[in-house]
Scaffold this motif. Sequence first.
Motif, short mmCIF file in Angstrom:
data_model
loop_
_atom_site.label_atom_id
_atom_site.label_comp_id
_atom_site.label_asym_id
_atom_site.label_seq_id
_atom_site.Cartn_x
_atom_site.Cartn_y
_atom_site.Cartn_z
N LEU A 27 -4.87 -1.56 0.64
CA LEU A 27 -3.95 -0.87 1.76
C LEU A 27 -2.67 -0.38 1.13
O LEU A 27 -1.89 -1.17 0.65
CB LEU A 27 -3.83 -2.22 2.67
N LYS A 28 -2.52 0.68 1.60
CA LYS A 28 -1.32 1.58 1.25
C LYS A 28 -0.02 0.80 1.43
O LYS A 28 0.83 0.73 0.95
CB LYS A 28 -1.43 2.92 1.60
N ARG A 29 0.00 0.47 3.03
CA ARG A 29 1.24 -0.19 3.55
C ARG A 29 1.53 -1.58 3.29
O ARG A 29 2.62 -2.13 3.38
CB ARG A 29 1.15 0.13 4.99
N ALA A 30 0.55 -2.27 2.88
CA ALA A 30 0.85 -3.66 2.59
C ALA A 30 1.37 -3.82 0.98
O ALA A 30 1.44 -3.08 0.30
CB ALA A 30 -0.46 -4.32 2.59
N SER A 82 -2.92 -6.49 -1.34
CA SER A 82 -4.26 -6.58 -0.33
C SER A 82 -5.47 -6.80 -1.19
O SER A 82 -5.39 -6.67 -2.37
CB SER A 82 -4.11 -5.36 0.30
N TYR A 89 -9.88 -6.73 -0.58
CA TYR A 89 -11.28 -6.72 0.38
C TYR A 89 -12.16 -7.55 -0.40
O TYR A 89 -12.12 -7.58 -1.61
CB TYR A 89 -11.69 -5.49 0.31
N ILE A 123 -10.77 -8.86 5.07
CA ILE A 123 -9.67 -7.96 4.16
C ILE A 123 -8.14 -8.86 4.42
O ILE A 123 -8.14 -9.38 5.58
CB ILE A 123 -9.67 -6.55 4.75
N ALA A 180 -4.03 -8.96 3.80
CA ALA A 180 -2.73 -8.20 3.59
C ALA A 180 -1.71 -8.85 3.60
O ALA A 180 -1.62 -9.96 4.22
CB ALA A 180 -2.68 -6.96 4.95
#
Length: 243
Positions: free
Chosen positions: A31-34, A37, A39, A48, A50
């Motif tokens: 995840l780009k914004r966390a 992250s 999975y 998933i 975060a």
Amino acid sequence: MDERVFIKDGIRLDGRRFDELRPIKMEVGVLKRADGSCYMEMGDNKVIAAVYGPREVHPRHLQEVNRAIIRYRYNMASFSVEERRRPGPDRRSYELSKVSREALEPVILTSYFPKSVIDIFVEVLQADAGTRTAGINAASVALADAGIPMRSLVSSCAAGKVDGQIVLDPMKDEDNFGQADMPIAITPTGEITLLQMDGILTRDEFRQAMELAKKGCQEIYKIQRRVLIERYSQFEDLQDEGS
Ligand code: UDP
């Protein structure tokens, strides 16, 4: 009385032996914004995790002057189970959020970040029994990916009893129709941070289940460690190329 047979000639319905985990897949930094992250698939479970933080606590009154607080939200997507789940928190998700937070809290060096919060979100996309354990495994790796200082990783899986036999990592049918289910979480040095049990085991069966679950966690730990090393050695390679 249920007449279904779950173990035939030592082989379970999905082809596993009593001491085998379901196939595992893990990917770090999805995840780009966390801040961190992960999975994870454990058989047909897909989760998933975060991690955000350490960051300022809102609402402010939850702040602790000498340490970070940890928040953990376990959430099941409505489409993750056979019969559509009503969205939003329920008693089960509150319980799983609490026990999962408690499974991870002992390894996080919270005193490094006073007055802040580390938020962990676990979303279950597909469930097939053992989602709390998959969530803890993914969250532990996501914390490391976020660069949160920790004493160690935490690894988690369950042992259960089906057809009178102790088995590792029960899947949905085994969990539904089995006689017991015992999820644990453990550090690589053997500190148990989660121990729950549904059903009944004799003392001897409990010992067997504990041994089996510990062995499962050791295998998971190796995978967690490997995916983190793989992820971060990529960056080292890039740095070497750049210099
Ligand atoms: N489950 C479901 N609907 C629900 C909750 C659970 O179908 O509302 C299924 C799901 O597959 C889950 C399994 O029951 O993985 C076992 O749930 P349990 O509460 O034992 O937690 P878990 O084993 O997932 O940690």
